[in-house]
Design a protein around this motif. Structure first.
Motif, short mmCIF file in Angstrom:
data_model
loop_
_atom_site.label_atom_id
_atom_site.label_comp_id
_atom_site.label_asym_id
_atom_site.label_seq_id
_atom_site.Cartn_x
_atom_site.Cartn_y
_atom_site.Cartn_z
N GLU A 108 34.69 73.12 53.06
CA GLU A 108 33.46 72.55 52.50
C GLU A 108 32.53 73.33 52.45
O GLU A 108 31.77 73.28 51.39
N ILE A 109 32.09 73.89 53.50
CA ILE A 109 30.96 74.79 53.72
C ILE A 109 31.11 76.15 53.18
O ILE A 109 30.13 76.89 53.09
N TRP A 110 32.24 76.84 53.06
CA TRP A 110 32.64 78.03 52.57
C TRP A 110 31.83 78.55 51.44
O TRP A 110 31.20 79.62 51.30
N PRO A 111 32.17 77.67 50.37
CA PRO A 111 31.60 78.04 48.96
C PRO A 111 29.95 77.86 49.19
O PRO A 111 29.37 78.55 48.10
N VAL A 112 29.38 77.09 49.97
CA VAL A 112 28.08 77.17 49.89
C VAL A 112 27.38 78.38 50.40
O VAL A 112 26.49 79.00 50.08
N MET A 113 28.02 78.97 51.46
CA MET A 113 27.70 80.34 51.97
C MET A 113 27.91 81.52 51.16
O MET A 113 27.18 82.37 51.34
N GLU A 114 28.90 81.40 50.34
CA GLU A 114 29.59 82.50 49.49
C GLU A 114 30.38 83.70 50.55
O GLU A 114 31.45 83.85 50.47
N ASN A 115 29.37 84.46 51.07
CA ASN A 115 29.96 85.51 51.75
C ASN A 115 30.15 85.12 53.35
O ASN A 115 29.05 85.08 53.97
N ALA A 116 31.44 84.72 53.63
CA ALA A 116 31.77 84.29 55.10
C ALA A 116 32.99 84.61 55.47
O ALA A 116 34.00 85.12 54.72
N ALA A 117 33.17 84.72 56.82
CA ALA A 117 34.53 85.08 57.20
C ALA A 117 35.00 84.23 58.53
O ALA A 117 33.82 84.61 59.48
N PRO A 118 35.87 83.75 58.59
CA PRO A 118 36.37 83.09 60.15
C PRO A 118 36.97 84.16 60.98
O PRO A 118 37.64 84.92 60.47
N ILE A 119 36.80 83.93 62.32
CA ILE A 119 37.23 84.95 63.20
C ILE A 119 38.65 83.83 63.79
O ILE A 119 38.59 82.95 64.12
N ALA A 120 39.85 84.74 63.64
CA ALA A 120 40.99 83.78 63.92
C ALA A 120 41.85 84.78 64.80
O ALA A 120 41.56 85.92 65.03
#
Length: 266
Positions: A108-120
């Protein structure tokens, strides 16, 4: 062929009836649907995103696709403070971790930020199409058992700052399905990344899943509030007082978690 369609219709009807009469069956079906849809979408994401490599728009595309898949689960999300995510500069975004459906909130929040990356965890990288899809959307993989993990974390923060990427991390390290508005102790990895990269921290609090209980196998329709808190300036902190930064961040998030519960009750 007609008999096959008839059997499919019967199976769908039986599953539908069971979902409405048995909470346990409803619980199993919903999670089975989510996991299988992620696997199927992974193949589509690989096909659509491979030509663009690890471009930031890949994550937005994958999040949009997941949002469509999530509509069948009957969980709605409201983002409060979304404008705080639109700042284009890099940051370390920390979230509380309750369940595997936290992935729904992340989408849900990823498109709001646009440039994002989860640490996995690095092991996810080798999970077939799902692992490749994670890599293509920009996920940063770490191996906590590696002797170079600390150096790797340091480089992650510095690279994120150069690229203007918001790194998404669950500082609890593992899921906390316990009820009663609680959070596990925060691990320091996310905060080391923030200090090494000279990045601010964005606390994001996901309201407690009062509709989900793994102990009773209950997964009802529900509403979730995602509250974005103001950035925490890390310039006044260093490795010597990092515990203060960790405690300050956790205290803010715990307070907001309780506030969200009060608002929901009212």
């Amino acid at each position: 062929m007609s008999s096959l369609w008839l059997w499919l219709v019967v199976v769908v009807l039986v599953i539908t009836v069971l979902c409405h009469t048995s909470t346990r069956v409803n619980f199993i079906i919903k999670f089975a649907y989510l996991y299988s849809s992620y696997q199927a979408l992974s193949i589509l994401v690989c096909f659509l995103c491979l030509p663009r490599g690890r471009h930031p728009s890949n994550g937005v595309l994958a999040a949009r696709l997941c949002q469509y898949a999530h509509k069948l689960v009957s969980v709605t999300f409201t983002i409060e403070g979304a404008e705080l995510l639109k700042d284009p500069t890099a940051a370390v975004l920390v979230m509380n971790h309750q369940s595997s459906i936290d992935l729904m909130a992340m989408m849900e929040i990823w498109p709001v930020m646009e440039n994002a990356a989860p640490i996995a965890k690095k092991m996810l990288k080798y999970c077939g199409p799902f692992g490749l899809a994670c890599w293509l959307v920009g996920s940063v993989f770490i191996d906590r058992r590696s002797k170079t993990s600390h150096n790797d974390m340091n480089q992650i923060g510095q690279e994120a700052k150069r690229a203007g990427t918001k790194l998404m991390i669950y500082p609890e390290g593992t899921r906390n399905g316990a009820k009663g508005l609680s959070m596990l102790p925060f691990k320091k990895g996310a905060f080391h990344v923030a200090l090494d990269g000279k990045l601010p921290i964005i606390p994001v609090v996901i309201s407690e899943y009062d509709f989900l209980d793994t102990n009773t196998s209950t997964f009802l329709p529900g509403n979730v509030t995602i509250k974005v808190l103001p950035r925490i300036d890390t310039s006044q902190y260093n490795k010597e007082n990092i515990n203060s930064l960790v405690s300050h961040t956790r205290d803010l998030m715990m307070e907001e978690l309780k506030n969200l519960a009060k608002t929901k009750t009212n």
